[in-house]
Enzyme design. Structure first.
Site, PDB file in Angstrom:
ATOM      1  N   CYS A 180      -3.182   4.313   1.078  1.00  0.00           N
ATOM      2  CA  CYS A 180      -2.393   3.363   1.861  1.00  0.00           C
ATOM      3  C   CYS A 180      -2.887   1.963   1.529  1.00  0.00           C
ATOM      4  O   CYS A 180      -4.096   1.719   1.485  1.00  0.00           O
ATOM      5  CB  CYS A 180      -2.570   3.647   3.351  1.00  0.00           C
ATOM      6  SG  CYS A 180      -1.627   2.536   4.412  1.00  0.00           S
ATOM      7  N   LEU A 181      -1.960   1.053   1.342  1.00  0.00           N
ATOM      8  CA  LEU A 181      -2.334  -0.334   1.044  1.00  0.00           C
ATOM      9  C   LEU A 181      -3.088  -0.962   2.217  1.00  0.00           C
ATOM     10  O   LEU A 181      -3.818  -1.936   2.030  1.00  0.00           O
ATOM     11  CB  LEU A 181      -1.082  -1.161   0.703  1.00  0.00           C
ATOM     12  CG  LEU A 181      -0.343  -0.716  -0.569  1.00  0.00           C
ATOM     13  CD1 LEU A 181       0.976  -1.484  -0.706  1.00  0.00           C
ATOM     14  CD2 LEU A 181      -1.201  -0.898  -1.815  1.00  0.00           C
TER      15      LEU A 181
ATOM     16  N   HIS B 138       5.236   8.790   5.617  1.00  0.00           N
ATOM     17  CA  HIS B 138       4.094   7.861   5.712  1.00  0.00           C
ATOM     18  C   HIS B 138       4.562   6.483   6.191  1.00  0.00           C
ATOM     19  O   HIS B 138       3.927   5.863   7.055  1.00  0.00           O
ATOM     20  CB  HIS B 138       3.425   7.798   4.329  1.00  0.00           C
ATOM     21  CG  HIS B 138       2.319   6.804   4.178  1.00  0.00           C
ATOM     22  ND1 HIS B 138       1.021   7.172   3.873  1.00  0.00           N
ATOM     23  CD2 HIS B 138       2.306   5.442   4.236  1.00  0.00           C
ATOM     24  CE1 HIS B 138       0.273   6.084   3.778  1.00  0.00           C
ATOM     25  NE2 HIS B 138       1.019   5.021   3.987  1.00  0.00           N
ATOM     26  N   GLU B 139       5.683   6.016   5.653  1.00  0.00           N
ATOM     27  CA  GLU B 139       6.189   4.683   6.031  1.00  0.00           C
ATOM     28  C   GLU B 139       6.741   4.670   7.459  1.00  0.00           C
ATOM     29  O   GLU B 139       6.525   3.702   8.197  1.00  0.00           O
ATOM     30  CB  GLU B 139       7.275   4.212   5.057  1.00  0.00           C
ATOM     31  CG  GLU B 139       6.885   4.144   3.587  1.00  0.00           C
ATOM     32  CD  GLU B 139       5.585   3.435   3.299  1.00  0.00           C
ATOM     33  OE1 GLU B 139       5.134   2.629   4.137  1.00  0.00           O
ATOM     34  OE2 GLU B 139       4.993   3.717   2.244  1.00  0.00           O
TER      35      GLU B 139
ATOM     36  N   GLY C 256       5.290   2.276  -1.634  1.00  0.00           N
ATOM     37  CA  GLY C 256       6.059   2.026  -0.419  1.00  0.00           C
ATOM     38  C   GLY C 256       5.398   0.931   0.384  1.00  0.00           C
ATOM     39  O   GLY C 256       4.219   0.622   0.167  1.00  0.00           O
TER      40      GLY C 256
ATOM     41  N   HIS D 288       4.072   4.277   9.881  1.00  0.00           N
ATOM     42  CA  HIS D 288       3.648   2.880  10.069  1.00  0.00           C
ATOM     43  C   HIS D 288       4.492   2.192  11.143  1.00  0.00           C
ATOM     44  O   HIS D 288       3.963   1.432  11.962  1.00  0.00           O
ATOM     45  CB  HIS D 288       3.798   2.079   8.770  1.00  0.00           C
ATOM     46  CG  HIS D 288       2.653   2.211   7.811  1.00  0.00           C
ATOM     47  ND1 HIS D 288       1.360   1.882   8.135  1.00  0.00           N
ATOM     48  CD2 HIS D 288       2.615   2.605   6.504  1.00  0.00           C
ATOM     49  CE1 HIS D 288       0.571   2.076   7.072  1.00  0.00           C
ATOM     50  NE2 HIS D 288       1.310   2.518   6.070  1.00  0.00           N
TER      51      HIS D 288
ATOM     52  N   GLN E  49       3.084  -3.374   8.055  1.00  0.00           N
ATOM     53  CA  GLN E  49       1.912  -3.696   7.224  1.00  0.00           C
ATOM     54  C   GLN E  49       1.807  -5.181   6.885  1.00  0.00           C
ATOM     55  O   GLN E  49       0.738  -5.657   6.527  1.00  0.00           O
ATOM     56  CB  GLN E  49       1.943  -2.885   5.924  1.00  0.00           C
ATOM     57  CG  GLN E  49       1.747  -1.393   6.151  1.00  0.00           C
ATOM     58  CD  GLN E  49       1.844  -0.628   4.847  1.00  0.00           C
ATOM     59  OE1 GLN E  49       2.934  -0.287   4.407  1.00  0.00           O
ATOM     60  NE2 GLN E  49       0.711  -0.373   4.225  1.00  0.00           N
TER      61      GLN E  49
END
Ligand code: GNR
Ligand code: NI
Length: 168
Positions: free
Chosen positions: A92-93, A134-135, A46, A138, A51
């Site tokens: 997480c990226l 999670h997204e 995702g 963000h 991000q």
């Protein structure tokens, strides 16, 4: 298409609250394509616009094994269906190299718009439910490390700050 740069914790830009998308145009489509390319290249499941330093309520994901099921969510919201929680080892990226267990509602009902501005709904469970939550976090300036103890979060922060100094 283009690979976009992914911000890393503790970058303060990851704390911005994204305003809704209001215009569904060709520019938005380019951004969505770039976000998919960036997500697949980074081997993430995702990616939220926050991000890549684009502060709009937009996220892309693909939780399929074959990486052949891209999904786009614009201005998404969700309602928790029941109280049951599921634990996942989250990564997480924007927090590269760290994985920690987070408990989140197992099942959610998502209300969103697609890239053409059409509304849709979807019930999500399992990793899809975790990933969407999670997204959306963000987009609200929140990271999975916020669910950990202060000690764990500080350790992750100082390790990443060291990494960032090395590569600066
Ligand atoms: O690639 C990702 N994997 C992942 C694993 C467990 C729970 C959430 C995620 S999302 C993450 C990509 C990312 O950082 N999205 O914001
Ligand atoms: Ni993330």
């Amino acid at each position: 298409m283009a690979i976009l740069q992914i911000l890393e914790f503790p970058d303060p830009r990851l704390r911005k609250i994204a305003p809704p998308v209001t215009v569904f145009d060709a520019k938005l489509e380019v951004l969505i394509n770039d976000m998919f390319e960036t997500m697949y290249e980074a081997e993430g499941i995702g990616l939220a616009a926050t991000q890549v330093n684009l502060h709009k309520r937009l996220l892309v994901l693909d939780t399929s094994e074959e990486k052949d099921s891209p999904q786009v969510f614009i201005n998404p919201t969700y309602a928790v269906i029941d109280e049951e929680l599921t634990e996942y080892d989250e990564g997480c990226l924007s927090v590269p190299g760290f994985y920690e267990t987070v408990a989140r509602p197992s099942s959610i009902k998502v209300t969103s718009f697609d890239k053409s501005g059409e509304p849709f709904e979807l019930v999500a469970e399992g990793i899809l439910s975790t990933c969407i939550q999670h997204e959306i976090d963000h987009l609200d300036g929140k990271l999975f490390v916020d669910y950990l103890s202060t000690l764990k979060r500080q350790r992750i922060r100082s390790k990443l700050e060291k990494e960032h100094k090395k590569s600066a």
